[in-house]
Every structure is written in C-alpha cells, then in structure tokens.
Design a protein around this motif. Structure first.
Motif, PDB file in Angstrom:
ATOM      1  N   MET A  32      14.783  23.511 -73.602  1.00 47.36           N
ATOM      2  CA  MET A  32      13.835  22.137 -72.220  1.00 47.36           C
ATOM      3  C   MET A  32      14.999  21.957 -71.166  1.00 47.36           C
ATOM      4  O   MET A  32      15.162  21.081 -69.853  1.00 47.36           O
ATOM      5  CB  MET A  32      13.659  20.826 -72.341  1.00 47.36           C
ATOM      6  CG  MET A  32      12.467  20.991 -73.487  1.00 47.36           C
ATOM      7  SD  MET A  32      12.092  19.663 -73.820  1.00 47.36           S
ATOM      8  CE  MET A  32      11.221  17.861 -73.293  1.00 47.36           C
TER       9      MET A  32
ATOM     10  N   THR B  36       1.676  19.554 -60.141  1.00 45.06           N
ATOM     11  CA  THR B  36       0.846  19.354 -60.075  1.00 45.06           C
ATOM     12  C   THR B  36      -0.132  17.886 -59.896  1.00 45.06           C
ATOM     13  O   THR B  36      -0.319  17.907 -58.484  1.00 45.06           O
ATOM     14  CB  THR B  36      -0.453  19.626 -61.319  1.00 45.06           C
ATOM     15  OG1 THR B  36       0.501  18.661 -62.258  1.00 45.06           O
ATOM     16  CG2 THR B  36       0.945  20.782 -62.124  1.00 45.06           C
TER      17      THR B  36
ATOM     18  N   ARG C 210       7.697  27.409 -77.584  1.00 47.96           N
ATOM     19  CA  ARG C 210       6.689  25.494 -77.505  1.00 47.96           C
ATOM     20  C   ARG C 210       5.860  25.616 -77.576  1.00 47.96           C
ATOM     21  O   ARG C 210       4.825  26.871 -77.054  1.00 47.96           O
ATOM     22  CB  ARG C 210       7.428  24.977 -76.425  1.00 47.96           C
ATOM     23  CG  ARG C 210       8.692  25.101 -75.965  1.00 47.96           C
ATOM     24  CD  ARG C 210       8.901  23.651 -74.569  1.00 47.96           C
ATOM     25  NE  ARG C 210       8.363  22.356 -75.644  1.00 47.96           N
ATOM     26  CZ  ARG C 210       8.856  21.505 -74.376  1.00 47.96           C
ATOM     27  NH1 ARG C 210       8.995  21.856 -73.147  1.00 47.96           N
ATOM     28  NH2 ARG C 210       7.846  19.632 -75.093  1.00 47.96           N
TER      29      ARG C 210
ATOM     30  N   ASN D 205      -1.372  15.806 -72.352  1.00 47.39           N
ATOM     31  CA  ASN D 205      -0.412  15.950 -72.176  1.00 47.39           C
ATOM     32  C   ASN D 205       1.003  15.116 -73.002  1.00 47.39           C
ATOM     33  O   ASN D 205      -0.086  14.741 -74.006  1.00 47.39           O
ATOM     34  CB  ASN D 205      -1.273  15.267 -71.096  1.00 47.39           C
ATOM     35  CG  ASN D 205      -0.171  15.082 -70.081  1.00 47.39           C
ATOM     36  OD1 ASN D 205       0.504  16.091 -68.986  1.00 47.39           O
ATOM     37  ND2 ASN D 205       0.327  13.967 -69.311  1.00 47.39           N
ATOM     38  N   LYS D 206       2.014  14.647 -72.178  1.00 49.29           N
ATOM     39  CA  LYS D 206       3.250  14.200 -72.857  1.00 49.29           C
ATOM     40  C   LYS D 206       2.742  12.890 -73.138  1.00 49.29           C
ATOM     41  O   LYS D 206       1.547  12.030 -73.231  1.00 49.29           O
ATOM     42  CB  LYS D 206       4.145  13.628 -71.532  1.00 49.29           C
ATOM     43  CG  LYS D 206       5.325  12.950 -72.138  1.00 49.29           C
ATOM     44  CD  LYS D 206       5.813  13.565 -72.784  1.00 49.29           C
ATOM     45  CE  LYS D 206       6.220  14.781 -72.690  1.00 49.29           C
ATOM     46  NZ  LYS D 206       6.575  16.426 -73.953  1.00 49.29           N
TER      47      LYS D 206
ATOM     48  N   ALA E 127      -1.046  17.451 -67.378  1.00 48.60           N
ATOM     49  CA  ALA E 127      -1.701  18.530 -68.242  1.00 48.60           C
ATOM     50  C   ALA E 127      -1.121  19.892 -68.393  1.00 48.60           C
ATOM     51  O   ALA E 127      -0.227  20.664 -68.232  1.00 48.60           O
ATOM     52  CB  ALA E 127      -3.038  18.735 -68.089  1.00 48.60           C
ATOM     53  N   ASP E 128      -0.997  19.348 -70.105  1.00 49.27           N
ATOM     54  CA  ASP E 128      -0.537  20.860 -70.936  1.00 49.27           C
ATOM     55  C   ASP E 128      -1.180  21.781 -71.540  1.00 49.27           C
ATOM     56  O   ASP E 128      -0.987  22.730 -72.303  1.00 49.27           O
ATOM     57  CB  ASP E 128       0.812  20.622 -71.803  1.00 49.27           C
ATOM     58  CG  ASP E 128       2.105  19.549 -71.649  1.00 49.27           C
ATOM     59  OD1 ASP E 128       2.183  18.543 -70.693  1.00 49.27           O
ATOM     60  OD2 ASP E 128       3.005  20.440 -71.573  1.00 49.27           O
TER      61      ASP E 128
ATOM     62  N   ARG F  44      11.433  22.799 -68.543  1.00 49.92           N
ATOM     63  CA  ARG F  44      10.520  22.239 -69.219  1.00 49.92           C
ATOM     64  C   ARG F  44       8.483  22.533 -67.891  1.00 49.92           C
ATOM     65  O   ARG F  44       9.169  22.181 -66.923  1.00 49.92           O
ATOM     66  CB  ARG F  44      10.184  21.320 -70.132  1.00 49.92           C
ATOM     67  CG  ARG F  44      11.223  20.514 -69.498  1.00 49.92           C
ATOM     68  CD  ARG F  44      11.664  19.389 -68.299  1.00 49.92           C
ATOM     69  NE  ARG F  44       9.709  18.575 -68.389  1.00 49.92           N
ATOM     70  CZ  ARG F  44       9.050  18.416 -67.300  1.00 49.92           C
ATOM     71  NH1 ARG F  44       9.576  18.624 -66.036  1.00 49.92           N
ATOM     72  NH2 ARG F  44       7.849  17.482 -67.499  1.00 49.92           N
ATOM     73  N   GLY F  45       7.960  21.536 -68.567  1.00 50.03           N
ATOM     74  CA  GLY F  45       6.527  21.493 -67.741  1.00 50.03           C
ATOM     75  C   GLY F  45       5.653  22.623 -67.646  1.00 50.03           C
ATOM     76  O   GLY F  45       5.724  23.815 -67.921  1.00 50.03           O
ATOM     77  N   ALA F  46       4.332  22.272 -68.203  1.00 48.47           N
ATOM     78  CA  ALA F  46       3.563  23.976 -68.447  1.00 48.47           C
ATOM     79  C   ALA F  46       3.452  24.889 -67.932  1.00 48.47           C
ATOM     80  O   ALA F  46       3.899  25.827 -67.973  1.00 48.47           O
ATOM     81  CB  ALA F  46       1.976  22.955 -68.667  1.00 48.47           C
TER      82      ALA F  46
ATOM     83  N   GLN G   6      11.411  11.551 -68.886  1.00 49.57           N
ATOM     84  CA  GLN G   6      10.985  12.598 -68.410  1.00 49.57           C
ATOM     85  C   GLN G   6      10.014  11.510 -66.808  1.00 49.57           C
ATOM     86  O   GLN G   6      10.789  12.434 -65.313  1.00 49.57           O
ATOM     87  CB  GLN G   6      10.173  13.996 -68.340  1.00 49.57           C
ATOM     88  CG  GLN G   6      10.623  14.535 -69.676  1.00 49.57           C
ATOM     89  CD  GLN G   6      10.575  14.295 -71.071  1.00 49.57           C
ATOM     90  OE1 GLN G   6      10.313  13.310 -71.451  1.00 49.57           O
ATOM     91  NE2 GLN G   6      10.176  15.365 -71.734  1.00 49.57           N
TER      92      GLN G   6
HETATM   93  O1  MRU Z   1       7.801  17.917 -72.610  1.00 52.80           O
HETATM   94  P1  MRU Z   1       7.770  18.216 -71.366  1.00 52.80           P
HETATM   95  O2  MRU Z   1       8.930  18.031 -70.217  1.00 52.80           O
HETATM   96  O3  MRU Z   1       7.777  19.937 -71.381  1.00 52.80           O
HETATM   97  O4  MRU Z   1       6.617  18.049 -70.726  1.00 52.80           O
HETATM   98  C1  MRU Z   1       5.854  18.199 -69.942  1.00 52.80           C
HETATM   99  C2  MRU Z   1       4.234  16.867 -69.741  1.00 52.80           C
HETATM  100  O5  MRU Z   1       3.724  16.997 -70.207  1.00 52.80           O
HETATM  101  C3  MRU Z   1       3.712  17.285 -68.522  1.00 52.80           C
HETATM  102  O6  MRU Z   1       2.821  15.351 -67.715  1.00 52.80           O
HETATM  103  C4  MRU Z   1       2.982  18.982 -67.753  1.00 52.80           C
HETATM  104  O7  MRU Z   1       3.438  19.401 -68.982  1.00 52.80           O
HETATM  105  C5  MRU Z   1       2.144  18.696 -67.309  1.00 52.80           C
HETATM  106  S1  MRU Z   1       3.510  19.413 -65.774  1.00 52.80           S
HETATM  107  C6  MRU Z   1       2.322  19.993 -64.780  1.00 52.80           C
END
Ligand code: MRU
Length: 360
Positions: free
Chosen positions: A49, A174, A89, A252-253, A241-242, A52-54, A201
C-alpha cells in the motif's frame, strides 16, 4: 478556473524506464517519494500500500507490465507479470482492467516491440486517468452547484469516506474532483472526513490532501457519521468505489455501507464517483460476488501515529489475547445509492443508468 497542472501522486521519472510515486504509507507524517523500476517494485508497492486506491492501483500495475517487458518481453514473462500483479490486491477491479488493457495490446505484438509499446500505453493509461477524473469532476460539480444555490453563501457540506482523492488516482481523485473544482471556482465547501479505521486513510490521506489544497474540512470518528447525518449537518455524501457491478452495487472501503444506510434513513443524497474502469460488467449481485480483501488483524489491534518528538510509533489498542477480523471493503447495494458520477456523465445507480456507459 481549471488548474492545468493538478497535483499528482504518480509521475514519470527522469529515467524513462521508471516512475515516481508518493509513498502513502508515510503520509501524513513524511512526504517521501519512491521510484519504481521493476515488476517486483510495482507488485510490492501495491501489496504494501505504498500506492493504493482503485484507479492508482490500475495505473501503477500498467507500469509494472511495462517494466516486466523491459526485462524480458517473452510470452512467458507477459503471462507471469499479469499473474503476479493480479495477485496483489483482490477487490479493486481497476487492477484487472489495466492488466487486460496491457495484455490485449502486447500479446499480438512481436516481443521486440513490446517494451516500447507497453511504456507508451502505461503513460496513456496514466494521462487518461487524469482526464477522466477531471471530466468526472466537471459533471459532479453540478450537484454541488445545486446545493450551493440553496445554501445562501454557506458552505456546501460534503461527507466522504476513506481516500477517494488525488492520492487514490493520478490526479484530481474521484470523490474529491468535484470538490476541488468547486473550491477552485469560488463555491464554498466544507468536507466531513471520516477517519476510516483501521488504516485511517481518511484521517491520514484525505485530510492531508485537502489541507494541502486549502479545502476546509473536519476529521470525525467513523462512529459519528450517523449522528452528523441525523443532525442535518451534511448536504450530500460522495464516496469513491473499488468495483461497481452492472446493476450498480458498489464495493468500497469498509464502513461505506453503514454511511449509505444512515444517509438513506435521513434522506441525504449518497453519490458514488468513479471512472468507468471501475465497472465490472461480469458481475451482477455485488454482495454475493465481489471478492472482499481480508487484511492483517494487526491493522485492527494496533494504531500508528507520531509521538511528541515526531517519531512514528505503532501501539497496540486491543488486549494481547483478543483476535481481530479485518475485512477491508464492504458492498453497498445499488438501492441505497442516489446516483453515480462518472467521466461520461451523471446517471442513476442501476443497470439502466449504467447501460449507456458500456463500450462495445
Ligand atoms: O484499501 P485502499 O486504501 O486501497 O482503499 C481505497 C478505497 O476504498 C477508495 O475509497 C476507493 O479505492 C476509491 S478510490 C478513488
């Protein structure tokens, strides 16, 4: 006013065979960069990480494919790079999307041409992320303008969760893209930033980047979300969103689902912002089918921060003998979502709303 040079989380290194990223495991305490040059560097950076983030996971993985082709452009190396990166991931579908884009481009090419083509494509994927998020922001700002029109000059109060900001993407973010654009164009905003345990985060990344941009915000404990919504202190919720299924279910998280339930109960609009690379057209029922990453229990039993001397320390908060469980994401059913904000426009959070975004 639209900044022609938005702040970035990833940029090309001087060495054309490398890319530089912000080390997100160090923020907000240290602002440090890491240079990634190999498949292993990229796989490690996604797994631990550092990035990170989608959307950023997808873009970084595209560079991982390019670096693998520099070392060995054979078919076996292409397949291995795909598998190594895919395993980093499980929940953010942007990873698979980017790997598919790269493999579809590279597989038909003679090996001698693959590295150059892969690097060019990785840069293109990165720049597309920047333009998609800007476009998404320009659509999303309409929602903030509508609220601003009835707030008589008072700030539009937005709640967000985790980090769906520029740190989760190459630039703009986003959920934050409409917020940055509103702020830069004189619409007063105030962001409620959910701390987002267990990795925090929200408190460590979203708060850092909003402060860096001068956007007014307040960090709150995750458990206060229902209370803030119930008290009428939130005009709208915007999260990232992931993975979004074809019927509009949103992974999502962890904690997003609870916020959506509370927003529904208090009739506060709940929007999800994402680029179309987050859509998974192969899945329908998100609760049943989206793979949810389970991370180390240590993230729940311990917390990190700085001590009075500025040293980063990690301390245990749970008893030694207590086990912990750490599901990193949850799924919010489409029926709890007011609407989607994407680079192709705003739409209803359902199969019909999403259908027009499907590319042949
Ligand atoms: O585990 P992470 O920090 O990668 O999770 C990120 C999230 O859940 C974000 O909200 C998601 O990726 C949207 S990112 C634009």
């Amino acid at each position: 006013m639209i900044s022609p040079t938005p702040k970035r989380s990833l940029w090309p290194a001087k060495d054309p065979r490398a890319v530089v990223v912000l080390d997100q495991t160090r923020l907000p305490h240290r602002v440090q960069t890491v240079t990634l040059r190999s498949l292993d560097d990229v796989a490690r950076a996604i797994s631990d990480m550092t990035v990170r983030g989608a959307p950023l996971i997808g873009v970084t993985a595209a560079y991982g494919m390019a670096f693998a082709m520099a070392m060995d452009p054979s078919n076996a190396s292409l397949a291995r790079a795909y598998d190594v990166l895919f395993a980093t991931r499980p929940t953010a579908v942007n990873l698979r999307w980017a790997l598919d884009v790269m493999r579809d481009l590279l597989a038909p090419l003679p090996p001698a041409l693959r590295h150059e083509a892969a690097l060019r494509k990785a840069h293109e994927v990165a720049e597309d992320d920047v333009s998609s998020n800007l476009a998404l922001g320009l659509h999303g700002i309409q929602l903030l303008q509508q609220v601003a029109a009835r707030r008589n000059g008072q700030p539009v109060r937005i709640m967000t969760h985790c980090n769906a900001g520029r740190l989760a993407a190459v630039a703009w973010g986003t959920a934050t893209a409409p917020i940055y654009l509103a702020h830069d164009n004189g619409i007063p905003v105030h962001v409620w930033v959910s701390e987002t345990r267990p990795r925090n985060q929200g408190a460590s990344l979203t708060a850092w980047e909003l402060a860096d941009h001068g956007v007014p915000h307040t960090v709150f404990a995750d458990n206060a979300a229902g209370h803030l919504l119930q008290r009428g202190l939130v005009d709208l919720v915007i999260v990232g969103a992931d993975r979004v299924t074809r019927r509009g279910d949103v992974a999502n998280k962890i904690g997003t689902y609870l916020k959506a339930l509370a927003a529904k109960a208090h009739r506060v609009p709940f929007h999800v912002a994402f680029p179309c690379s987050t859509l998974d057209w192969t899945l329908d029922d998100g609760v049943a089918s989206i793979p949810i990453e389970e991370r180390s229990a240590r993230e729940v039993t311990h917390v990190s921060g700085t001590d009075p001397r500025g040293r980063v320390v990690t301390v245990r908060v749970a008893p030694m003998e207590s086990p912990a469980r750490n599901d990193a994401f949850d799924v919010t059913p489409a029926k709890l979502v007011t609407g989607f904000i994407t680079e192709r426009g705003l739409c209803a959070a359902n199969a019909r709303g999403l259908r027009s975004f499907r590319r042949p």
